[in-house]
Design a protein around this motif. Sequence first.
Motif, mmCIF file in Angstrom:
data_model
loop_
_atom_site.group_PDB
_atom_site.id
_atom_site.type_symbol
_atom_site.label_atom_id
_atom_site.label_comp_id
_atom_site.label_asym_id
_atom_site.label_seq_id
_atom_site.Cartn_x
_atom_site.Cartn_y
_atom_site.Cartn_z
ATOM 1 N N PHE A 156 34.969 0.029 59.611
ATOM 2 C CA PHE A 156 35.464 -0.418 58.309
ATOM 3 C C PHE A 156 34.302 -0.810 57.398
ATOM 4 O O PHE A 156 34.310 -0.484 56.203
ATOM 5 N N ARG A 205 33.372 1.045 54.005
ATOM 6 C CA ARG A 205 33.457 0.225 52.799
ATOM 7 C C ARG A 205 32.168 0.350 51.988
ATOM 8 O O ARG A 205 32.205 0.409 50.747
ATOM 9 N N ALA A 241 41.428 2.702 52.541
ATOM 10 C CA ALA A 241 42.133 2.330 53.767
ATOM 11 C C ALA A 241 42.626 3.549 54.549
ATOM 12 O O ALA A 241 42.422 3.616 55.770
ATOM 13 N N THR A 244 39.597 5.315 56.141
ATOM 14 C CA THR A 244 38.992 4.505 57.192
ATOM 15 C C THR A 244 39.834 4.524 58.457
ATOM 16 O O THR A 244 39.298 4.559 59.576
ATOM 17 N N LEU A 245 41.165 4.497 58.317
ATOM 18 C CA LEU A 245 42.013 4.577 59.501
ATOM 19 C C LEU A 245 41.829 5.902 60.233
ATOM 20 O O LEU A 245 41.745 5.939 61.467
ATOM 21 N N HIS A 280 49.554 -8.658 57.769
ATOM 22 C CA HIS A 280 48.187 -8.390 57.318
ATOM 23 C C HIS A 280 47.119 -8.948 58.246
ATOM 24 O O HIS A 280 45.935 -8.654 58.068
ATOM 25 N N ALA A 324 44.355 -3.430 58.116
ATOM 26 C CA ALA A 324 44.113 -2.417 57.082
ATOM 27 C C ALA A 324 45.104 -2.533 55.931
ATOM 28 O O ALA A 324 44.811 -2.081 54.815
ATOM 29 N N PHE A 373 44.126 -3.657 52.382
ATOM 30 C CA PHE A 373 43.374 -2.776 51.496
ATOM 31 C C PHE A 373 44.191 -1.587 51.001
ATOM 32 O O PHE A 373 43.664 -0.752 50.258
ATOM 33 N N PHE A 374 45.457 -1.482 51.416
ATOM 34 C CA PHE A 374 46.317 -0.453 50.851
ATOM 35 C C PHE A 374 46.738 -0.900 49.459
ATOM 36 O O PHE A 374 47.359 -1.945 49.289
ATOM 37 N N ARG A 375 46.415 -0.097 48.469
ATOM 38 C CA ARG A 375 46.641 -0.485 47.087
ATOM 39 C C ARG A 375 48.066 -0.154 46.669
ATOM 40 O O ARG A 375 48.710 0.747 47.217
ATOM 41 N N THR A 383 39.370 -6.939 47.692
ATOM 42 C CA THR A 383 40.358 -5.874 47.518
ATOM 43 C C THR A 383 40.222 -5.169 46.170
ATOM 44 O O THR A 383 40.972 -4.236 45.890
#
Length: 360
Positions: A49, A53, A77, A80-81, A215, A220, A223-225, A341
């Motif tokens: 991560f 980032r 996110a 990265t996953l 969370h 993750a 960081f999901f928008r 974030t």
Amino acid sequence: MSIETAVQLLVRLLAFCAGAFVIGATLRSMIATFILPRSVTDPITRFVFRWWRSVFDRRASRALTYEVRDRAMAFFAPVTLLALLASWIVLIWVAFALAYWALGADDIGAALALSGSSLFTLGFVQPPNAASLLVVFGEAAIGLMLVAVLISYLPTMYSAFARREAAVTMLEVRAGSPPSAPEMISRYNRIHGLGALNSVWASWEAWFADIEESHTSLAALAFFRSPQPDHSWVTAAGAVLDAAALVNAVVAMPHDPQADLCIRAGYLALRRIADVFLPPHHASPEVDDPISISRQEFDAAWAEMAAAGVPLVDDSEAAWRSFRGWRVNYDSVLLQLAAITMAPYAPWSSDRSLRVMRRR
């Protein structure tokens, strides 16, 4: 036994031990990230991560507008996953290859081929002996487990994401866009009556409990928008907490204990989510500790609510001290989460978050 043979056996033993260690570390990472229902620091997940980032931060730093930066960070996110999954696969592949080589594979190339064949359950390479056959079954099981965990993880994650975003979207109707605590109080005074805020505090207390659980166990998610670029779970949380604090401190109405519970649920949730990503912070701030809201900003909010017809208490000085006492519980952690974030602009949160992070 010759010295050369003994050295070869020792090297293969060390290779087997190294492979076993990497396999164990990778399985621990998978369990800690996807299965364990609590936040646990894992070096593999943290490294992946942080590395990605840094890549996205460099890209976002070149963006000239927030919209461009938001579009770039929307992929952070998910990418990265996928990178984390790929990292686990590579680690398992190489680790088992070391084990196969130690157990008698001709060379490292043959060991890598056998490991890949076993991990993806293709079966096009046969193990050289019975010991390797047992290890092949173990690797195939891990490969199937990786797929099963990912398939089960995604629906759980998106279900939590949908619950979070439903409340964030509904807040736009009540608090404007970007969300503003004085605007929220003014609208309720005008449309529903301030007594209706009791149900708002109860529903957001439950929302804070939900995001604390989801969370921290599925980190993750933070960081999901949001689907809408101007929405953010962080700024929504800040607006609701500020609204509850202002009602307690400023509005002339009977005290509602549910607002206290909402604030407490909120700052506990934000602190525990922040603990996953940020250095330790002050868990018990004092009433007189500084906050990021100035007295001038507080007075401007007071004037805005007064102009909208909200009944206010007579003593503005006492109201300011009371508001400070509530805000200090979540001020720092709210701004830090808004910064990491890259939350969109919202008053009293993301509009000052980067200044706080720079001071750190």
